[in-house]
Design an enzyme around this catalytic site. Structure first.
Site, PDB file in Angstrom:
ATOM      1  N   ASN A 149       2.871  -3.960   6.611  1.00 10.50           N
ATOM      2  CA  ASN A 149       2.102  -4.232   5.392  1.00 10.50           C
ATOM      3  C   ASN A 149       2.925  -5.237   4.589  1.00 10.50           C
ATOM      4  O   ASN A 149       3.915  -4.884   3.965  1.00 10.50           O
ATOM      5  CB  ASN A 149       1.906  -2.926   4.623  1.00 10.50           C
ATOM      6  CG  ASN A 149       1.093  -3.125   3.357  1.00 10.50           C
ATOM      7  OD1 ASN A 149       0.727  -4.248   3.002  1.00 10.50           O
ATOM      8  ND2 ASN A 149       0.801  -2.031   2.675  1.00 10.50           N
TER       9      ASN A 149
ATOM     10  N   LYS B 267       6.565  -3.709   4.177  1.00  8.51           N
ATOM     11  CA  LYS B 267       6.852  -2.333   4.576  1.00  8.51           C
ATOM     12  C   LYS B 267       6.500  -2.211   6.049  1.00  8.51           C
ATOM     13  O   LYS B 267       5.592  -2.898   6.527  1.00  8.51           O
ATOM     14  CB  LYS B 267       5.966  -1.352   3.786  1.00  8.51           C
ATOM     15  CG  LYS B 267       6.346  -1.239   2.324  1.00  8.51           C
ATOM     16  CD  LYS B 267       5.605  -0.070   1.675  1.00  8.51           C
ATOM     17  CE  LYS B 267       4.306  -0.546   1.056  1.00  8.51           C
ATOM     18  NZ  LYS B 267       3.645   0.397   0.178  1.00  8.51           N
TER      19      LYS B 267
ATOM     20  N   ARG C 240      -1.781  -4.802   8.157  1.00  9.59           N
ATOM     21  CA  ARG C 240      -2.751  -4.594   7.093  1.00  9.59           C
ATOM     22  C   ARG C 240      -3.102  -5.964   6.499  1.00  9.59           C
ATOM     23  O   ARG C 240      -2.214  -6.714   6.111  1.00  9.59           O
ATOM     24  CB  ARG C 240      -2.158  -3.711   6.004  1.00  9.59           C
ATOM     25  CG  ARG C 240      -3.091  -3.580   4.826  1.00  9.59           C
ATOM     26  CD  ARG C 240      -2.479  -2.770   3.717  1.00  9.59           C
ATOM     27  NE  ARG C 240      -3.447  -2.669   2.640  1.00  9.59           N
ATOM     28  CZ  ARG C 240      -3.141  -2.818   1.359  1.00  9.59           C
ATOM     29  NH1 ARG C 240      -1.904  -3.073   0.986  1.00  9.59           N
ATOM     30  NH2 ARG C 240      -4.074  -2.716   0.448  1.00  9.59           N
TER      31      ARG C 240
ATOM     32  N   HIS D  11      -9.291  -0.362  -0.117  1.00  8.94           N
ATOM     33  CA  HIS D  11      -8.782   0.957   0.288  1.00  8.94           C
ATOM     34  C   HIS D  11      -9.604   1.521   1.446  1.00  8.94           C
ATOM     35  O   HIS D  11      -9.635   2.737   1.659  1.00  8.94           O
ATOM     36  CB  HIS D  11      -8.865   1.996  -0.855  1.00  8.94           C
ATOM     37  CG  HIS D  11      -7.906   1.785  -1.973  1.00  8.94           C
ATOM     38  ND1 HIS D  11      -8.200   2.155  -3.276  1.00  8.94           N
ATOM     39  CD2 HIS D  11      -6.661   1.263  -2.011  1.00  8.94           C
ATOM     40  CE1 HIS D  11      -7.183   1.869  -4.059  1.00  8.94           C
ATOM     41  NE2 HIS D  11      -6.227   1.314  -3.332  1.00  8.94           N
TER      42      HIS D  11
ATOM     43  N   ARG E 256      -4.603  -1.530 -14.097  1.00 13.22           N
ATOM     44  CA  ARG E 256      -5.872  -2.292 -14.098  1.00 13.22           C
ATOM     45  C   ARG E 256      -6.922  -1.572 -14.921  1.00 13.22           C
ATOM     46  O   ARG E 256      -7.012  -0.342 -14.890  1.00 13.22           O
ATOM     47  CB  ARG E 256      -6.403  -2.467 -12.670  1.00 13.22           C
ATOM     48  CG  ARG E 256      -5.558  -3.385 -11.841  1.00 13.22           C
ATOM     49  CD  ARG E 256      -6.058  -3.445 -10.396  1.00 13.22           C
ATOM     50  NE  ARG E 256      -4.953  -3.200  -9.483  1.00 13.22           N
ATOM     51  CZ  ARG E 256      -5.086  -2.758  -8.234  1.00 13.22           C
ATOM     52  NH1 ARG E 256      -6.263  -2.500  -7.729  1.00 13.22           N
ATOM     53  NH2 ARG E 256      -4.013  -2.565  -7.496  1.00 13.22           N
TER      54      ARG E 256
ATOM     55  N   ARG F  21       2.203  10.893 -14.343  1.00 19.75           N
ATOM     56  CA  ARG F  21       3.136  11.946 -14.788  1.00 19.75           C
ATOM     57  C   ARG F  21       3.634  11.670 -16.204  1.00 19.75           C
ATOM     58  O   ARG F  21       3.732  12.576 -17.031  1.00 19.75           O
ATOM     59  CB  ARG F  21       4.335  12.032 -13.837  1.00 19.75           C
ATOM     60  CG  ARG F  21       3.997  12.683 -12.524  1.00 19.75           C
ATOM     61  CD  ARG F  21       5.063  12.460 -11.504  1.00 19.75           C
ATOM     62  NE  ARG F  21       5.057  11.047 -11.065  1.00 19.75           N
ATOM     63  CZ  ARG F  21       5.630  10.611  -9.954  1.00 19.75           C
ATOM     64  NH1 ARG F  21       6.265  11.443  -9.177  1.00 19.75           N
ATOM     65  NH2 ARG F  21       5.564   9.343  -9.603  1.00 19.75           N
TER      66      ARG F  21
ATOM     67  N   ASN G 195      -1.504  15.022  -6.084  1.00 16.67           N
ATOM     68  CA  ASN G 195      -0.487  15.758  -6.857  1.00 16.67           C
ATOM     69  C   ASN G 195      -0.892  16.231  -8.235  1.00 16.67           C
ATOM     70  O   ASN G 195      -0.232  17.088  -8.805  1.00 16.67           O
ATOM     71  CB  ASN G 195       0.758  14.874  -7.017  1.00 16.67           C
ATOM     72  CG  ASN G 195       1.400  14.552  -5.690  1.00 16.67           C
ATOM     73  OD1 ASN G 195       1.815  15.450  -4.973  1.00 16.67           O
ATOM     74  ND2 ASN G 195       1.438  13.284  -5.334  1.00 16.67           N
TER      75      ASN G 195
ATOM     76  N   GLU H 107      -2.497   5.742   5.516  1.00 13.20           N
ATOM     77  CA  GLU H 107      -3.083   4.457   5.886  1.00 13.20           C
ATOM     78  C   GLU H 107      -2.377   3.853   7.103  1.00 13.20           C
ATOM     79  O   GLU H 107      -3.003   3.199   7.928  1.00 13.20           O
ATOM     80  CB  GLU H 107      -3.013   3.505   4.689  1.00 13.20           C
ATOM     81  CG  GLU H 107      -3.968   3.955   3.584  1.00 13.20           C
ATOM     82  CD  GLU H 107      -3.785   3.205   2.266  1.00 13.20           C
ATOM     83  OE1 GLU H 107      -2.900   3.610   1.486  1.00 13.20           O
ATOM     84  OE2 GLU H 107      -4.495   2.233   2.029  1.00 13.20           O
TER      85      GLU H 107
HETATM   86  P1  ADP Z   1       0.010   3.223  -4.385  1.00 10.95           P
HETATM   87  O1  ADP Z   1      -1.340   2.953  -4.920  1.00 10.95           O
HETATM   88  O2  ADP Z   1       1.074   2.373  -4.978  1.00 10.95           O
HETATM   89  O3  ADP Z   1       0.073   3.382  -2.879  1.00 10.95           O
HETATM   90  P2  ADP Z   1       0.412   6.108  -4.546  1.00 10.95           P
HETATM   91  O4  ADP Z   1      -0.797   6.550  -3.840  1.00 10.95           O
HETATM   92  O5  ADP Z   1       1.724   6.408  -3.947  1.00 10.95           O
HETATM   93  O6  ADP Z   1       0.355   4.607  -4.988  1.00 10.95           O
HETATM   94  O7  ADP Z   1       0.364   6.745  -6.026  1.00 10.95           O
HETATM   95  C1  ADP Z   1       1.353   6.454  -6.950  1.00 10.95           C
HETATM   96  C2  ADP Z   1       1.008   7.126  -8.258  1.00 10.95           C
HETATM   97  O8  ADP Z   1       0.818   8.517  -8.056  1.00 10.95           O
HETATM   98  C3  ADP Z   1       2.116   7.056  -9.303  1.00 10.95           C
HETATM   99  O9  ADP Z   1       2.042   5.881 -10.053  1.00 10.95           O
HETATM  100  C4  ADP Z   1       1.817   8.263 -10.158  1.00 10.95           C
HETATM  101  O10 ADP Z   1       0.958   7.880 -11.214  1.00 10.95           O
HETATM  102  C5  ADP Z   1       1.042   9.179  -9.264  1.00 10.95           C
HETATM  103  N1  ADP Z   1       1.712  10.452  -9.015  1.00 10.95           N
HETATM  104  C6  ADP Z   1       2.628  10.747  -8.085  1.00 10.95           C
HETATM  105  N2  ADP Z   1       3.005  12.032  -8.186  1.00 10.95           N
HETATM  106  C7  ADP Z   1       2.318  12.561  -9.218  1.00 10.95           C
HETATM  107  C8  ADP Z   1       2.264  13.857  -9.853  1.00 10.95           C
HETATM  108  N3  ADP Z   1       2.997  14.873  -9.430  1.00 10.95           N
HETATM  109  N4  ADP Z   1       1.428  14.002 -10.894  1.00 10.95           N
HETATM  110  C9  ADP Z   1       0.678  12.979 -11.336  1.00 10.95           C
HETATM  111  N5  ADP Z   1       0.680  11.752 -10.782  1.00 10.95           N
HETATM  112  C10 ADP Z   1       1.504  11.545  -9.759  1.00 10.95           C
END
Ligand code: ADP
Length: 406
Positions: A8, A15, A101, A190, A251, A294, A344, A394
């Site tokens: 990617n 990555k 990707r 996505h 965004r 978070r 999460n 992915e």
């Molecule tokens: P990307 O779109 O960069 O692939 P991810 O799917 O890894 O991102 O999601 C990243 C986001 O997930 C972080 O910016 C954060 O907002 C959110 N996140 C991760 N862990 C938690 C958690 N325990 N509670 C709330 N949000 C979380």
């Protein structure tokens, strides 16, 4: 062992993940970043299970290097060195294929595609629709082809899964000739994640994909919702670009297009300024000063009014899309949360689906609060609509699609 390397690539980083396709286990993952800057950085990690037993610790084995990495080609040499030094050896386990990707496949690419010179020309040409992403993806492809000239390379497009959208779903209500000439329509993104998660959801429920109407909520830093009927994407929230739809980390998602015109006229902001505003300084970051959910939640808990509003706008928008897709699908069997926030954040899931009991959606508060990395059901046993949390993968989906054409 049949292994696939998934790449990617961004403009200054890439990555990678090595996957054993017999077991679908990840064998190594890594990041090469700050390419083209004076101080490059590379990280290579192998999961604990693959570390020779004498060397085992509790954590996965990670090696890091700081060194100048002038371009992507040099970056691939750094990656090869990391495989040689830390394993697994690519000489002992030759790659079956490399899956790349690619963000934008336009209308042309609706399935995984072996990369030929013509395919590269087409990806380049589609840079018009994804100026930040497609050229960067192409740099990764070129460098990987130099590093592995004898291995098949396959492009897997983020837009491909949404090529099943009907004109009613993908057309914007603007001058038809102008839209056609400039390829202005909804493409959706996505797609790899939405496809993977909707298939996993069917497997989790033990029901045929063809029978299910699903809503998939991919809530990461970028976020999108997709309505999936019989395994086909029928509506999705991202548009011509990944800016449309849900509120995201940085965004804005949906906005009255007249806001852009208004800001331009009132403040003299250029369209590049507005582009930066909406893509990089809006969403949770713009409203609450933090792009990570978070942080937004902890600020809100500490009484920060702006953070509370940002959370409320986020879930209000999300609930609106759920309602829209309930109506578009007519009947929904399963709603699945995925990606960083979706996997999460129990508060986001609870708020987004609160008050929807009349639509047969009943969350079980205890199940929702449980922390796990496994696919799980968070609805009550008597909920008409199953609500699931399924970790997205992915890379594995790209590897599966890559294998399907080599
Ligand atoms: P990307 O779109 O960069 O692939 P991810 O799917 O890894 O991102 O999601 C990243 C986001 O997930 C972080 O910016 C954060 O907002 C959110 N996140 C991760 N862990 C938690 C958690 N325990 N509670 C709330 N949000 C979380």
């Amino acid at each position: 062992m049949s292994t696939v390397l998934v790449v990617n690539s961004g403009s200054s980083s890439f990555k990678y993940q090595l996957i054993d396709m017999d077991t679908e286990q990840m064998l190594a993952t890594g990041l090469v970043e700050r390419i083209g800057e004076s101080a490059g950085h590379a990280v290579h990690t192998i999961p604990e299970d693959d570390v020779p037993s004498a060397d085992r610790t509790d954590a996965p084995q990670t090696s890091e290097r700081d060194l100048p990495i002038p371009d992507h080609t040099a970056g691939f040499r750094v990656m090869l060195d990391a495989f040689e030094a830390n394993g697994p050896s690519l000489t002992r386990h030759p790659l079956r294929a490399i899956g790349h990707r690619v963000v934008h496949g336009g209308k042309r690419f609706f399935e995984p595609t072996p990369i030929t010179n013509l395919v590269k020309i087409n990806i380049e040409e589609l840079a018009e629709l994804a100026p930040l992403h497609n050229p960067a993806n192409l740099q990764g492809i070129e460098a990987a082809q130099k590093a592995f000239p004898d291995v098949p390379h396959v492009a897997v497009f983020d837009t491909a899964f949404h090529q099943t959208l009907a004109p009613a779903a993908y057309s914007y209500a603007i001058d038809a000739a102008l839209a056609e000439k400039h390829r202005v329509r909804k493409y959706g993104f996505h797609g790899t994640s939405h496809k993977f998660v909707s298939e996993e959801a069917a497997a989790f429920l033990g029901r045929p994909l063809a029978d299910l109407n699903q809503i998939v909520l991919h809530l990461g830093n970028g976020a999108s919702a997709t309505a999936v009927s019989g395994g086909r994407s029928v509506e999705t929230s991202m548009g011509l670009t990944p800016l449309e739809g849900l509120v995201m980390g940085t965004r804005s998602g949906d906005i009255d297009p007249a806001v852009l015109i208004h800001l331009h006229r009132r403040t003299g902001m250029s369209f590049d300024d507005i582009d930066t505003l909406l893509n990089r300084k809006s969403g949770l970051l713009g409203m609450a000063g933090a792009n990570d959910m978070r942080d937004v939640l902890s600020r809100s808990a500490a009484g920060d009014e702006k953070a509370t509003v940002a959370f409320d706008v986020y879930v209000h928008r999300l609930k609106g899309y759920v309602g829209n897709y309930l109506a578009q699908l007519g009947r929904v069997d399963v709603i699945t949360f995925t990606a960083g926030v979706g996997e999460n954040s129990a508060p986001v899931r609870a708020a987004a689906l609160s008050g929807l009991e009349a639509f047969g959606i009943r969350l079980d508060p205890e199940r929702n609060e449980e922390k796990s990395r496994e696919a799980r059901r968070i609805s009550t046993d008597d909920s008409d609509v199953a609500v699931l949390v399924i970790p997205t993968n992915e890379e594995l989906e790209i590897a599966r699609q890559t294998m399907s054409v080599v």
